[in-house]
Design an enzyme around this catalytic site. Structure first.
Site, PDB file in Angstrom:
ATOM      1  N   HIS A  11       0.835  -1.204   0.000  1.00  0.00           N
ATOM      2  CA  HIS A  11       0.000   0.000   0.000  1.00  0.00           C
ATOM      3  C   HIS A  11       0.869   1.252   0.000  1.00  0.00           C
ATOM      4  CE1 HIS A  11      -3.317   2.721   1.127  1.00  0.00           C
ATOM      5  NE2 HIS A  11      -2.429   3.270   1.939  1.00  0.00           N
ATOM      6  N   GLU A  12       1.909   1.251   0.831  1.00  0.00           N
ATOM      7  CA  GLU A  12       2.799   2.412   0.855  1.00  0.00           C
ATOM      8  C   GLU A  12       3.552   2.549  -0.464  1.00  0.00           C
ATOM      9  OE1 GLU A  12       2.357   4.508   3.109  1.00  0.00           O
ATOM     10  OE2 GLU A  12       1.095   3.168   4.294  1.00  0.00           O
ATOM     11  N   HIS A  54       1.656   4.595  -2.846  1.00  0.00           N
ATOM     12  CA  HIS A  54       1.854   6.045  -2.747  1.00  0.00           C
ATOM     13  C   HIS A  54       3.113   6.472  -3.512  1.00  0.00           C
ATOM     14  CE1 HIS A  54      -1.463   6.724  -0.108  1.00  0.00           C
ATOM     15  NE2 HIS A  54      -0.970   6.003   0.869  1.00  0.00           N
TER      16      HIS A  54
END
Length: 239
Positions: free
Chosen positions: A110-111, A114
């Site tokens: 998920h990071e 980004h």
């Protein structure tokens, strides 16, 4: 005279129905937090078939996206994972960095989502980053300014407080598409790189969906708080 004053105080401090908005927001936030913690704990005990740790999975995902200039660092705390676009650094918490669980791999991916957003110039991420200074300013000063204005019947301060709180709420609103998009990218990258597969992907979606709902609950709570300020301000003007 005494009866009138007593009635006013009784109405404000004993039967201020706007407190219900605060309570509803608090309950939603607590429920969302319990949900994400439960999902994370459940799948943090399930080892991923690939055997990759969060840090290893993050590196593979970043490289698969053609990203080689992002550092991966360990950061203390629980679920303190984040990506810093200013320093091009992806920081993974203690429970994610060295863990090979499904939950850890999903949080790390998920990071990475980004980081990919940053690489491709994803507009909502850029807009959110530009809002950080004003959002911090609004979240820190909005309530104090409003309370001072409310206590001393200074309407310009009341209005200023509402505007500042609104800026903080706007930041949370912009955060929603950023987080949902990062999770969507994460699941695609985990599947394409074969880090997770089959039931693991379904479990990962549950973890990230639960995490996303904390942002939805947080936004809802903040909107209810803002609504309460507006209602209190309207009541003050009518008197």
């Amino acid at each position: 005279m005494e009866k009138g004053v007593f009635s006013m105080l009784y109405g404000y401090y004993m039967f201020d129905w706007t407190y219900l908005l605060v309570i509803i927001g608090l309950l939603l936030s607590l429920a969302a937090s319990a949900n994400v913690n439960g999902a994370y704990r459940r799948y943090s005990r399930v080892r991923s078939m690939s055997g990759l740790t969060g840090a290893m999975a993050a590196q593979r995902v970043l490289h698969s996206a053609g990203i080689y200039d992002v550092r991966i660092e360990r950061v203390s705390g629980n679920l303190t994972d984040h990506y810093d676009p200013r320093s091009k650094t992806l920081r993974l918490s203690d429970g994610v960095f060295a863990s090979d669980s499904v939950a850890a791999v999903c949080v790390a991916a998920h990071e990475c989502g980004h980081a990919v957003q940053d690489q491709v110039g994803y507009a909502p991420l850029s807009f959110r980053s530009s809002l950080v200074p004003v959002a911090n300013f609004g979240s820190q000063l909005g309530w104090p300014v409003f309370v001072i204005g409310f206590l001393f019947s200074i309407q310009p301060l009341i209005t200023a407080g509402i505007v500042l709180v609104t800026l903080a709420v706007l930041f949370q609103l912009v955060t929603l598409p950023v987080e949902f998009n990062a999770s969507s990218r994460a699941m695609r990258m985990l599947e394409n790189t074969h880090i997770l597969g089959g039931q693991e992907l379904a479990a990962g979606k549950r973890v990230l969906r639960a995490a996303a709902m904390t942002y939805v609950a947080g936004l809802t709570a903040s909107v209810l708080q803002l609504l309460r300020l507006i209602l209190l301000s309207g009541g003050r003007r009518r008197r």
